[in-house]
Design an enzyme around this catalytic site. Structure first.
Site, PDB file in Angstrom:
ATOM      1  CB  ILE A 140      -1.044  -0.095   1.405  1.00 36.40           C
ATOM      2  CG1 ILE A 140      -1.866  -0.959   1.080  1.00 36.40           C
ATOM      3  CG2 ILE A 140      -1.579   0.964   1.094  1.00 36.40           C
ATOM      4  CD1 ILE A 140      -2.634  -1.489   2.466  1.00 36.40           C
ATOM      5  CG  ASP A 162       9.843  -1.134   4.523  1.00 37.69           C
ATOM      6  OD1 ASP A 162      10.167  -1.415   5.140  1.00 37.69           O
ATOM      7  OD2 ASP A 162       8.285  -0.228   3.774  1.00 37.69           O
ATOM      8  N   PRO A 165       2.570  -2.696   9.444  1.00 39.18           N
ATOM      9  CG  PRO A 165       4.299  -4.847   9.527  1.00 39.18           C
ATOM     10  CD  PRO A 165       3.261  -3.623   9.042  1.00 39.18           C
ATOM     11  CB  THR A 178      -5.240   4.344   5.522  1.00 35.27           C
ATOM     12  OG1 THR A 178      -3.679   4.064   4.436  1.00 35.27           O
ATOM     13  CG2 THR A 178      -5.841   5.676   4.918  1.00 35.27           C
ATOM     14  NE  ARG A 209      -5.217  -3.755  11.268  1.00 38.42           N
ATOM     15  CZ  ARG A 209      -5.556  -4.207  10.205  1.00 38.42           C
ATOM     16  NH1 ARG A 209      -5.637  -2.594   9.394  1.00 38.42           N
ATOM     17  NH2 ARG A 209      -5.468  -5.194   9.664  1.00 38.42           N
ATOM     18  CG  ASP A 217      -9.835   4.471   7.016  1.00 39.49           C
ATOM     19  OD1 ASP A 217     -11.218   4.389   6.399  1.00 39.49           O
ATOM     20  OD2 ASP A 217     -10.043   3.372   5.846  1.00 39.49           O
ATOM     21  CD  GLU A 228     -10.956  -0.219  13.701  1.00 41.66           C
ATOM     22  OE1 GLU A 228      -9.529   0.946  13.278  1.00 41.66           O
ATOM     23  OE2 GLU A 228     -10.336  -1.024  13.092  1.00 41.66           O
ATOM     24  CG  HIS A 241     -11.043  -0.006   9.283  1.00 43.65           C
ATOM     25  ND1 HIS A 241     -10.050  -0.962  10.390  1.00 43.65           N
ATOM     26  CD2 HIS A 241     -10.424  -0.889   8.055  1.00 43.65           C
ATOM     27  CE1 HIS A 241      -9.268  -1.605  10.536  1.00 43.65           C
ATOM     28  NE2 HIS A 241      -9.377  -1.723   8.696  1.00 43.65           N
TER      29      HIS A 241
HETATM   30  P1  NAD Z   1       2.290  -4.955   3.499  1.00 45.84           P
HETATM   31  O1  NAD Z   1       2.664  -5.742   4.412  1.00 45.84           O
HETATM   32  O2  NAD Z   1       2.674  -5.144   2.452  1.00 45.84           O
HETATM   33  O3  NAD Z   1       3.473  -3.975   4.133  1.00 45.84           O
HETATM   34  C1  NAD Z   1       4.463  -3.314   5.139  1.00 45.84           C
HETATM   35  C2  NAD Z   1       6.139  -2.525   4.847  1.00 45.84           C
HETATM   36  O4  NAD Z   1       6.038  -1.639   6.533  1.00 45.84           O
HETATM   37  C3  NAD Z   1       6.676  -3.565   4.615  1.00 45.84           C
HETATM   38  O5  NAD Z   1       7.609  -3.187   4.026  1.00 45.84           O
HETATM   39  C4  NAD Z   1       7.815  -3.455   5.925  1.00 45.84           C
HETATM   40  O6  NAD Z   1       8.805  -3.827   5.691  1.00 45.84           O
HETATM   41  C5  NAD Z   1       7.424  -2.102   6.361  1.00 45.84           C
HETATM   42  N1  NAD Z   1       7.712  -2.200   7.881  1.00 45.84           N
HETATM   43  C6  NAD Z   1       7.873  -3.572   9.099  1.00 45.84           C
HETATM   44  N2  NAD Z   1       7.989  -2.678  10.225  1.00 45.84           N
HETATM   45  C7  NAD Z   1       8.072  -1.559  10.473  1.00 45.84           C
HETATM   46  C8  NAD Z   1       9.054  -0.145  10.830  1.00 45.84           C
HETATM   47  N3  NAD Z   1       8.581  -1.103  12.105  1.00 45.84           N
HETATM   48  N4  NAD Z   1       8.749   1.168  10.015  1.00 45.84           N
HETATM   49  C9  NAD Z   1       8.572   0.544   8.947  1.00 45.84           C
HETATM   50  N5  NAD Z   1       8.070   0.219   8.052  1.00 45.84           N
HETATM   51  C10 NAD Z   1       8.160  -0.558   8.634  1.00 45.84           C
HETATM   52  O7  NAD Z   1       1.174  -4.434   3.266  1.00 45.84           O
HETATM   53  P2  NAD Z   1       0.292  -3.631   3.664  1.00 45.84           P
HETATM   54  O8  NAD Z   1      -0.603  -4.601   2.594  1.00 45.84           O
HETATM   55  O9  NAD Z   1       1.071  -2.826   2.805  1.00 45.84           O
HETATM   56  O10 NAD Z   1      -0.700  -2.837   4.450  1.00 45.84           O
HETATM   57  C11 NAD Z   1       0.363  -2.534   5.408  1.00 45.84           C
HETATM   58  C12 NAD Z   1      -0.972  -1.904   6.112  1.00 45.84           C
HETATM   59  O11 NAD Z   1      -2.242  -1.395   6.477  1.00 45.84           O
HETATM   60  C13 NAD Z   1      -1.828  -3.520   7.204  1.00 45.84           C
HETATM   61  O12 NAD Z   1      -0.447  -4.530   7.750  1.00 45.84           O
HETATM   62  C14 NAD Z   1      -3.064  -2.860   7.663  1.00 45.84           C
HETATM   63  O13 NAD Z   1      -2.278  -2.783   8.772  1.00 45.84           O
HETATM   64  C15 NAD Z   1      -3.148  -1.908   6.617  1.00 45.84           C
HETATM   65  N6  NAD Z   1      -4.731  -2.027   6.365  1.00 45.84           N
HETATM   66  C16 NAD Z   1      -5.615  -1.490   6.062  1.00 45.84           C
HETATM   67  C17 NAD Z   1      -7.281  -1.699   5.384  1.00 45.84           C
HETATM   68  C18 NAD Z   1      -8.148  -0.829   5.342  1.00 45.84           C
HETATM   69  O14 NAD Z   1      -8.739  -0.932   5.274  1.00 45.84           O
HETATM   70  N7  NAD Z   1      -8.003   0.821   6.369  1.00 45.84           N
HETATM   71  C19 NAD Z   1      -6.593  -2.073   4.515  1.00 45.84           C
HETATM   72  C20 NAD Z   1      -5.886  -3.097   4.810  1.00 45.84           C
HETATM   73  C21 NAD Z   1      -4.585  -2.792   4.940  1.00 45.84           C
END
Ligand code: NAD
Length: 333
Positions: free
Chosen positions: A156, A175, A208, A234, A236, A260, A265, A297
């Protein structure tokens, strides 16, 4: 044949899961309440449970699920911070998720929040409907030429970064995993978190929820930010310390925030509480700020994302029923 107890069900869940087929192989038991230790007994008779982001699947809940004969927990989401994976493993409960359904859905909602917050579109919409055509207080800033900081550039975050480059923003990313080819292709720079916090005009969170990201934005982080920064979350809710956020908003240090997801929540988002008293004092306080925009959300909430979630979940439940391998990348333990 597999019986699946589905929790925190909303009408769209029934619609999309049923439309994904497998009527002969899957019997759905839809429950509108959340799965917790207090409700886990209702899974009796099911071999699998299907849960969403606000179900609380801790050790006591897992113990009851194991006792009543559940073998599989299927998350219809990406994030899995609401499950005790270690306890699930000990109890021989398999946990699967939908690793990527539509990162575009969440990325596009993030951009929508940023534009609405910056240009105060939510205030303007209500104002014009009351025949107030004044522009007082609606001044925004050009994104072009400003600095965006993306915390977490996975599926994302990377898309958000790319879209913001299209606005001609300078994009900084923090990251621990670096994808240098991607960064070079889009003209994006990896930096450490303190630099990102200090330099950015817009900060967007896409990490995450992990012990390392819990309350990533706390008093110290807010103090180190550039005055007038806009923050979008958006990812957590628990990535932001809400008490610190309220303090930063009250001081005027940050220009605005769009959320979001919210720290507490569970039991609030996804529900219609319009005829009730809101008991969460911090959420109530946040809702009083004119520079706070909250959606409940809904980042994932597009036709494409819901179809993909249902398709992956159903395919995995069929695999479970037929004792064939789960889809690659979906197994968590
Ligand atoms: P992803 O696993 O593809 O990407 C997460 C990124 O965070 C990875 O590149 C990882 O290396 C990085 N990361 C891990 N720990 C870190 C830290 N301490 N500091 C900086 N970066 C760090 O996940 P994604 O699919 O991109 O989703 C990201 C988050 O979005 C999900 O974990 C979820 O919590 C949230 N999400 C929200 C919705 C919504 O409806 N609002 C929907 C889907 C996901």
């Amino acid at each position: 044949m597999v019986v699946v107890a589905v929790y925190d069900t909303k009408p769209h869940d029934c619609q999309y899961l049923e439309a994904a087929g497998a009527h002969k192989e899957i019997i759905w038991h839809f429950f509108d309440f959340r799965l917790t230790a207090a409700t886990a007994i209702t899974a009796k008779g099911a071999q699998a449970v299907c849960i969403f982001v606000n179900d609380i699947v801790d050790r006591p809940c897992l113990e009851i699920l194991a006792q009543v004969g559940v073998e599989l927990i299927a998350l219809r989401a990406t994030g899995y911070n609401n499950i005790d994976l270690e306890a699930a493993k000990e109890l021989n409960l398999k946990v699967i998720r939908v690793p990527a359904y539509s990162p575009n859905a969440v990325a596009e909602h993030t951009i929508g929040l940023l534009l609405a917050l910056n240009r105060k579109i939510y205030l303007a919409y209500n104002r014009v409907r009351e025949l107030n055509f004044s522009l007082k207080g609606l001044i925004g800033f050009d994104l072009c030429g400003k600095i965006a900081g993306i915390v977490g550039a996975g599926r994302i975050g990377a898309l958000v970064a790319q879209i913001l480059r299209g606005f001609d923003m300078k994009v900084l990313v923090f990251d621990p995993v670096h994808n240098l080819d991607w960064a070079k292709k889009y003209g994006i720079e990896y930096v450490e978190l303190p630099v990102l916090l200090k330099e950015s005009d817009v900060i967007s969170l896409h990490v995450p929820l992990l012990p390392a990201t819990f309350h990533l934005l706390d008093d110290k982080a807010f103090d180190s930010m550039k005055p007038g920064v806009c923050i979008i979350n958006t990812s957590r809710g628990k990535v932001i310390n809400t008490t610190s956020l309220i303090k930063a908003l009250k001081s005027g240090h940050i220009r605005g925030v769009a959320l979001d997801t919210y720290e507490e929540e569970e039991g609030v988002f996804f529900e219609d509480l319009s005829d009730q008293i809101l008991l969460d004092d911090e959420l109530s306080r946040l809702l009083t700020f004119p520079n706070v925009l909250i959606t409940a959300h809904q980042g994932f909430f597009t036709h494409e994302a819901l179809s993909e979630i249902a398709k992956t979940t159903v395919a995995n439940l069929q695999a479970f029923s037929q004792k064939t391998p789960f889809l690659s990348g979906t197994v968590l333990n």
